[in-house]
Write a protein that holds these residues in place. Structure first.
Motif, PDB file in Angstrom:
ATOM      1  N   ALA A   1       5.866   8.429  12.063  1.00  0.00           N
ATOM      2  CA  ALA A   1       4.558   7.844  12.348  1.00  0.00           C
ATOM      3  C   ALA A   1       3.936   7.239  11.095  1.00  0.00           C
ATOM      4  O   ALA A   1       3.404   6.132  11.124  1.00  0.00           O
ATOM      5  CB  ALA A   1       3.628   8.906  12.940  1.00  0.00           C
ATOM      6  N   HIS A   2       4.003   7.987   9.987  1.00  0.00           N
ATOM      7  CA  HIS A   2       3.485   7.472   8.713  1.00  0.00           C
ATOM      8  C   HIS A   2       4.171   6.158   8.359  1.00  0.00           C
ATOM      9  O   HIS A   2       3.533   5.180   7.960  1.00  0.00           O
ATOM     10  CB  HIS A   2       3.731   8.488   7.590  1.00  0.00           C
ATOM     11  CG  HIS A   2       2.677   9.537   7.473  1.00  0.00           C
ATOM     12  ND1 HIS A   2       1.404   9.272   7.025  1.00  0.00           N
ATOM     13  CD2 HIS A   2       2.705  10.862   7.760  1.00  0.00           C
ATOM     14  CE1 HIS A   2       0.692  10.383   7.029  1.00  0.00           C
ATOM     15  NE2 HIS A   2       1.461  11.370   7.472  1.00  0.00           N
ATOM     16  N   MET A   3       5.488   6.140   8.493  1.00  0.00           N
ATOM     17  CA  MET A   3       6.258   4.962   8.114  1.00  0.00           C
ATOM     18  C   MET A   3       5.957   3.793   9.044  1.00  0.00           C
ATOM     19  O   MET A   3       5.784   2.658   8.605  1.00  0.00           O
ATOM     20  CB  MET A   3       7.753   5.283   8.133  1.00  0.00           C
ATOM     21  CG  MET A   3       8.632   4.156   7.645  1.00  0.00           C
ATOM     22  SD  MET A   3      10.334   4.708   7.459  1.00  0.00           S
ATOM     23  CE  MET A   3      10.760   5.031   9.166  1.00  0.00           C
ATOM     24  N   LYS A   4       5.886   4.088  10.336  1.00  0.00           N
ATOM     25  CA  LYS A   4       5.662   3.030  11.314  1.00  0.00           C
ATOM     26  C   LYS A   4       4.292   2.383  11.105  1.00  0.00           C
ATOM     27  O   LYS A   4       4.148   1.162  11.139  1.00  0.00           O
ATOM     28  CB  LYS A   4       5.760   3.613  12.727  1.00  0.00           C
ATOM     29  CG  LYS A   4       6.023   2.577  13.796  1.00  0.00           C
ATOM     30  CD  LYS A   4       7.462   2.103  13.727  1.00  0.00           C
ATOM     31  CE  LYS A   4       7.771   1.126  14.850  1.00  0.00           C
ATOM     32  NZ  LYS A   4       9.164   0.654  14.785  1.00  0.00           N
TER      33      LYS A   4
ATOM     34  N   ASP B   1       0.852  -1.186   0.000  1.00  0.00           N
ATOM     35  CA  ASP B   1       0.000   0.000   0.000  1.00  0.00           C
ATOM     36  C   ASP B   1       0.889   1.238   0.000  1.00  0.00           C
ATOM     37  O   ASP B   1       1.621   1.481   0.959  1.00  0.00           O
ATOM     38  CB  ASP B   1      -0.893  -0.017   1.248  1.00  0.00           C
ATOM     39  CG  ASP B   1      -1.708   1.263   1.390  1.00  0.00           C
ATOM     40  OD1 ASP B   1      -1.834   2.002   0.388  1.00  0.00           O
ATOM     41  OD2 ASP B   1      -2.210   1.525   2.502  1.00  0.00           O
ATOM     42  N   THR B   2       0.855   2.000  -1.085  1.00  0.00           N
ATOM     43  CA  THR B   2       1.721   3.182  -1.188  1.00  0.00           C
ATOM     44  C   THR B   2       0.979   4.485  -0.878  1.00  0.00           C
ATOM     45  O   THR B   2       1.534   5.573  -1.044  1.00  0.00           O
ATOM     46  CB  THR B   2       2.325   3.280  -2.604  1.00  0.00           C
ATOM     47  OG1 THR B   2       1.256   3.362  -3.557  1.00  0.00           O
ATOM     48  CG2 THR B   2       3.187   2.070  -2.920  1.00  0.00           C
ATOM     49  N   SER B   3      -0.267   4.378  -0.412  1.00  0.00           N
ATOM     50  CA  SER B   3      -1.062   5.590  -0.171  1.00  0.00           C
ATOM     51  C   SER B   3      -0.449   6.463   0.931  1.00  0.00           C
ATOM     52  O   SER B   3      -0.680   7.676   0.956  1.00  0.00           O
ATOM     53  CB  SER B   3      -2.496   5.206   0.204  1.00  0.00           C
ATOM     54  OG  SER B   3      -2.515   4.428   1.393  1.00  0.00           O
ATOM     55  N   TRP B   4       0.321   5.875   1.817  1.00  0.00           N
ATOM     56  CA  TRP B   4       0.920   6.621   2.927  1.00  0.00           C
ATOM     57  C   TRP B   4       2.135   7.445   2.500  1.00  0.00           C
ATOM     58  O   TRP B   4       2.566   8.351   3.217  1.00  0.00           O
ATOM     59  CB  TRP B   4       1.358   5.652   4.027  1.00  0.00           C
ATOM     60  CG  TRP B   4       2.433   4.700   3.575  1.00  0.00           C
ATOM     61  CD1 TRP B   4       2.261   3.572   2.842  1.00  0.00           C
ATOM     62  CD2 TRP B   4       3.835   4.813   3.811  1.00  0.00           C
ATOM     63  NE1 TRP B   4       3.463   2.966   2.596  1.00  0.00           N
ATOM     64  CE2 TRP B   4       4.455   3.704   3.187  1.00  0.00           C
ATOM     65  CE3 TRP B   4       4.632   5.735   4.490  1.00  0.00           C
ATOM     66  CZ2 TRP B   4       5.824   3.503   3.215  1.00  0.00           C
ATOM     67  CZ3 TRP B   4       6.006   5.525   4.527  1.00  0.00           C
ATOM     68  CH2 TRP B   4       6.588   4.416   3.895  1.00  0.00           C
ATOM     69  N   LEU B   5       2.699   7.139   1.317  1.00  0.00           N
ATOM     70  CA  LEU B   5       3.938   7.783   0.896  1.00  0.00           C
ATOM     71  C   LEU B   5       3.820   9.294   0.737  1.00  0.00           C
ATOM     72  O   LEU B   5       4.738  10.035   1.078  1.00  0.00           O
ATOM     73  CB  LEU B   5       4.426   7.164  -0.423  1.00  0.00           C
ATOM     74  CG  LEU B   5       5.498   6.083  -0.303  1.00  0.00           C
ATOM     75  CD1 LEU B   5       5.800   5.476  -1.676  1.00  0.00           C
ATOM     76  CD2 LEU B   5       6.757   6.621   0.324  1.00  0.00           C
ATOM     77  N   SER B   6       2.678   9.769   0.241  1.00  0.00           N
ATOM     78  CA  SER B   6       2.513  11.210   0.041  1.00  0.00           C
ATOM     79  C   SER B   6       2.550  11.956   1.371  1.00  0.00           C
ATOM     80  O   SER B   6       3.197  12.998   1.500  1.00  0.00           O
ATOM     81  CB  SER B   6       1.191  11.501  -0.690  1.00  0.00           C
ATOM     82  OG  SER B   6       1.251  11.001  -2.012  1.00  0.00           O
ATOM     83  N   GLY B   7       1.859  11.417   2.368  1.00  0.00           N
ATOM     84  CA  GLY B   7       1.868  12.037   3.694  1.00  0.00           C
ATOM     85  C   GLY B   7       3.251  11.993   4.307  1.00  0.00           C
ATOM     86  O   GLY B   7       3.693  12.938   4.972  1.00  0.00           O
ATOM     87  N   PHE B   8       3.939  10.891   4.089  1.00  0.00           N
ATOM     88  CA  PHE B   8       5.302  10.725   4.594  1.00  0.00           C
ATOM     89  C   PHE B   8       6.221  11.762   3.946  1.00  0.00           C
ATOM     90  O   PHE B   8       6.986  12.452   4.625  1.00  0.00           O
ATOM     91  CB  PHE B   8       5.776   9.307   4.284  1.00  0.00           C
ATOM     92  CG  PHE B   8       7.235   9.053   4.588  1.00  0.00           C
ATOM     93  CD1 PHE B   8       7.698   9.041   5.888  1.00  0.00           C
ATOM     94  CD2 PHE B   8       8.137   8.813   3.560  1.00  0.00           C
ATOM     95  CE1 PHE B   8       9.036   8.801   6.170  1.00  0.00           C
ATOM     96  CE2 PHE B   8       9.478   8.570   3.827  1.00  0.00           C
ATOM     97  CZ  PHE B   8       9.923   8.559   5.144  1.00  0.00           C
ATOM     98  N   GLU B   9       6.114  11.887   2.624  1.00  0.00           N
ATOM     99  CA  GLU B   9       6.958  12.834   1.899  1.00  0.00           C
ATOM    100  C   GLU B   9       6.688  14.272   2.348  1.00  0.00           C
ATOM    101  O   GLU B   9       7.619  15.061   2.537  1.00  0.00           O
ATOM    102  CB  GLU B   9       6.704  12.706   0.395  1.00  0.00           C
ATOM    103  CG  GLU B   9       7.599  13.599  -0.454  1.00  0.00           C
ATOM    104  CD  GLU B   9       7.464  13.311  -1.940  1.00  0.00           C
ATOM    105  OE1 GLU B   9       8.357  13.717  -2.696  1.00  0.00           O
ATOM    106  OE2 GLU B   9       6.467  12.672  -2.331  1.00  0.00           O
TER     107      GLU B   9
END
Length: 285
Positions: free
Chosen positions: A162-165, A141-149
């Motif tokens: 937190a996003h990554m964890k 699931d790559t949906s979290w990557l934008s928030g992480f970036e």
């Protein structure tokens, strides 16, 4: 004994390379280690030393800082998986290594590189990957990557962690903690030495995760890998890694699969004896 050197890359960059064991070991007795996301070559030093010792006299283990970490240069503006593959070729040219071991996202780099090398002299004698982080048919699931970036770009270390964890701990107790609470916890943790290192490599981490995960691969795409490919997974790693390794093994004719019952995702950099022994035995054949 460790030998350090700096290699020039095809695009004007540099790669920091560290070699352990017998300095003049021939290519067939050299193992190139490709590390995971966010991790520097220094973190793999205990493992590299243990593996060199496990392989024995006349063997060497080479490990390098991938772009954007340690003493290697930053990721270029056009960074992609093609950059990583070209860098693997650069290190193979310099060391002559005929064996490759990839861990986590480094496993994705290794598999993509050897897939690209098909039909050339760069195809290794032996290829092993432990807990390979490959996006098979959209399994990641790559949906979290934008928030992480976004969090990385705005210097919000706690939120980035937190996003990554949450993304990497799916189904765990940690993933059920509300993100604002988790961000606060991660901000406290980020003051430790380990997380200081994470902060330093976070920007390049965004790039490498996008490069590895942006397009879903298909298990059949890797069917061209050599028959001597060895897929490994940790019994205590998140179930995704075991499922991915099993699917890849099923797709690669002649490949082998090994589950390390006590292995966890960080067993390689932690130089867990059981895993060092298994990997040594595989490469010594």
């Amino acid at each position: 004994m460790v030998k350090e050197q700096v290699l020039p890359t095809h695009d004007g960059g540099r790669l920091a390379l560290y070699s352990y064991g017998t300095e003049d070991a021939p290519g067939e007795r050299r193992v190139l280690v490709i590390g995971g996301a966010f991790l520097t070559a220094l973190i793999y030093r205990p493992f590299s030393e243990a593996l060199a010792k496990g392989l024995g006299e006349g063997w060497a283990v080479d490990v390098y800082d991938r772009r954007g970490r340690g003493s290697s240069s930053e990721q270029p503006a056009d960074y992609s998986m093609a950059t990583e593959i070209a860098d693997v070729r650069t290190v193979l040219d310099a060391t002559g290594a005929r064996n490759i071991l990839g861990h986590s996202l480094g496993g994705s780099v290794a598999l993509n590189a050897v897939q690209e090398f098909t039909g050339t002299t760069y195809v290794p004698d032996k290829l092993a990957v432990y807990d390979p982080a490959v996006n098979i048919d959209g399994s990641i699931d790559t949906s979290w990557l934008s928030g992480f970036e976004d969090a990385v770009n705005n210097g919000r270390v706690g939120h980035a962690l937190a996003h990554m964890k949450k993304a990497t701990s799916a189904g765990s107790a940690m993933s059920k903690i509300p993100e604002p609470v988790l961000a606060g916890l991660m901000a406290v943790l980020s003051r430790t030495k380990v997380n200081k290192m994470f902060r330093e490599v976070m920007p390049s981490g965004v790039g490498e995760l996008r490069a590895a995960y942006k397009e879903a691969d298909h298990a059949r795409d890797f069917s061209v890998l050599p028959a001597n490919t060895h897929f490994m997974a940790g019994g205590k790693s998140p179930s995704y890694y075991k499922a991915t390794a099993e699917r890849l093994h099923a797709a690669v004719p002649g490949s082998t699969y090994e589950l390390s019952p006590k292995g966890f995702h960080g067993s390689i950099p932690a130089a867990v004896d059981e895993l060092v022994t298994d990997i040594s035995e595989y490469f010594k054949g």
